[in-house]
Design an enzyme around this catalytic site. Structure first.
Site, PDB file in Angstrom:
ATOM      1  N   GLY A 118       5.442  23.905   8.791  1.00 28.56           N
ATOM      2  CA  GLY A 118       6.667  24.561   9.219  1.00 28.56           C
ATOM      3  C   GLY A 118       7.694  23.652   9.849  1.00 28.56           C
ATOM      4  O   GLY A 118       8.655  24.121  10.467  1.00 28.56           O
ATOM      5  N   GLU A 156       3.952  25.669  -7.270  1.00 25.13           N
ATOM      6  CA  GLU A 156       4.697  26.289  -6.172  1.00 25.13           C
ATOM      7  C   GLU A 156       5.450  27.525  -6.674  1.00 25.13           C
ATOM      8  O   GLU A 156       5.469  28.577  -6.028  1.00 25.13           O
ATOM      9  CB  GLU A 156       5.676  25.272  -5.589  1.00 25.13           C
ATOM     10  CG  GLU A 156       6.349  25.710  -4.303  1.00 25.13           C
ATOM     11  CD  GLU A 156       5.605  25.256  -3.051  1.00 25.13           C
ATOM     12  OE1 GLU A 156       5.790  25.907  -2.022  1.00 25.13           O
ATOM     13  OE2 GLU A 156       4.850  24.280  -3.113  1.00 25.13           O
ATOM     14  N   ASP A 168      10.838  17.630  -3.179  1.00 21.86           N
ATOM     15  CA  ASP A 168       9.670  17.440  -2.325  1.00 21.86           C
ATOM     16  C   ASP A 168       8.518  16.801  -3.086  1.00 21.86           C
ATOM     17  O   ASP A 168       7.905  15.830  -2.628  1.00 21.86           O
ATOM     18  CB  ASP A 168       9.218  18.778  -1.731  1.00 21.86           C
ATOM     19  CG  ASP A 168      10.268  19.389  -0.825  1.00 21.86           C
ATOM     20  OD1 ASP A 168      11.241  18.682  -0.479  1.00 21.86           O
ATOM     21  OD2 ASP A 168      10.127  20.574  -0.471  1.00 21.86           O
TER      22      ASP A 168
END
Length: 386
Positions: A118, A156, A168
């Site tokens: 996070g 993903e 990413d």
């Protein structure tokens, strides 16, 4: 990340010797919200990573153990369907690398990591790329690095349900120590630039907040950018999207489109320009002007693109009068997460202490800080040293 603990747990659970694969999280030096406008990004892999120990087991079953959570899970290769929790990421990588040509076999795996969750360092991409890189070796495949990136991205999309861009996974797979990657999000072409920050450190300051605006506002920004492109096309029909618009061209439309739409579009155009200049400054070892580009990025993200939040703005404002900070900005999608700060090395401890105190007093919240080093991308290791 200490891979020895992962290997030791694997040997304890499965009584055999594994191979080890690992892949890092990432930071983005500059270039935010440019990816879906076919622009440029400037990520780098960091020294926080996910580590996998894995070996074939001669069955049609995958047995996985998440060391950090002390949880296990299994699934059959003949029945890979999306589910809940961390096992879903394992399923996704197995399924999507098979789409790319790997022939999956049953295997045992233990994994752990030190990419903070996070905090905007892409722990999920690190997981996906570490596993995909390991499976390519384990199954004796011939996937390219780009295949691994695309399979990880699709896992993903199709399993985690997050329609992420390519940055990413690309940074996690293609990263190199002391280098940033200038990635063209339209063509997937890339080039490395040296980032020599000798005497300085990259420090991430985590607001520890996530505002619920993020997903709805993200979609709105995409629509606003597309609306601006339609206006620009009326004068310049060859324009495909904001990637093709120069700063000078953008200025022509001030007063000719909705002011909010103009702000959104001009931010993206200017950010691509800042990124190009940032690469030149890095090539010349000019960290002062690189820092100015980083500050300019935050100003645009906050004022024109409106994806910052009070906590992020507060943290950047705290650095403006600090001679030990060359640049600071929010990093990531916005509405929470981290700021990235380029700080003189001898001042890092004092900087973290001051920022932690100021954030508590000013915003009533606890700050988390991470010093990150730019490291290598995804890889397989035959022997484990650390």
């Amino acid at each position: 990340m200490n891979a020895k603990a992962v290997v030791a747990k694997f040997e304890e659970l499965f009584n055999k010797e594994p191979m080890v694969s690992r892949a890092p999280g990432r930071v983005n030096i500059i270039g935010e919200h440019t990816d879906y406008n076919d622009g440029f990004v400037l990520p780098a892999s960091i020294d926080k990573e996910m580590v996998f120990a894995l070996a074939l087991n001669g069955t049609d079953t995958v047995n996985a153990y998440a060391l950090d959570l002390e949880e296990s899970g299994s699934f059959e290769l003949s029945n890979i369907v999306p589910s809940e929790g961390w096992i879903n990421y394992i399923k996704g990588v197995v399924a999507e690398t098979a789409v790319k040509g790997l022939e999956p076999k049953g295997f045992d795996v233990v994994f752990a990591g030190d990419v903070p969750l996070g905090a905007g360092m892409s722990s999920s991409a690190a997981l996906e790329c570490a596993l995909a890189t390991g499976l390519n070796k384990l199954f004796e495949g011939d996937l390219s690095k780009l295949d691994i990136v695309l399979a990880s991205q699709m896992s993903e999309h199709n399993y985690a349900g997050v329609k992420c861009g390519i940055m990413d996974q690309f940074a996690s797979t293609f990263g190199q120590a002391n280098k940033v990657i200038k990635l063209d999000c339209r063509t997937k072409e890339y080039e490395y630039h040296n980032l020599d920050i000798t005497g300085h450190k990259l420090v991430l300051c985590n607001t520890n907040v996530t505002h619920s605006l993020a997903s709805s506002e993200y979609n709105t920004r995409r629509e606003q950018c597309e609306a601006g492109v339609e206006v620009i096309k009326e004068t310049y029909p060859e324009i495909i999207n904001l990637r093709d618009v120069s700063v000078e061209m953008m200025h022509e439309f001030e007063g000719k489109m909705d002011p909010v739409i103009y702000d959104r579009c001009s931010y993206v155009v200017e950010e691509n320009d800042r990124l190009t200049k940032a690469c030149e400054f890095m090539d010349n070892g000019d960290l002062v002007n690189l820092g100015k580009m980083i500050y300019g990025s935050h100003e645009g993200l906050s004022k024109k693109y409106a994806v910052s939040c009070p906590e992020l703005d507060f943290l950047v404002e705290q650095t403006l009068e600090d001679d030990n900070v060359l640049g600071a900005r929010m990093m990531g999608g916005g509405f929470g997460g981290c700021t990235i700060n380029l700080v003189k090395e001898e001042a890092v401890d004092a900087f973290v202490e001051r920022m932690t105190k100021a954030y508590k007093e000013g915003m009533g919240k606890d700050l988390s800080a991470y010093v990150v080093v730019i490291g290598d991308g995804a890889r397989v290791e035959e022997s484990v040293e650390a």
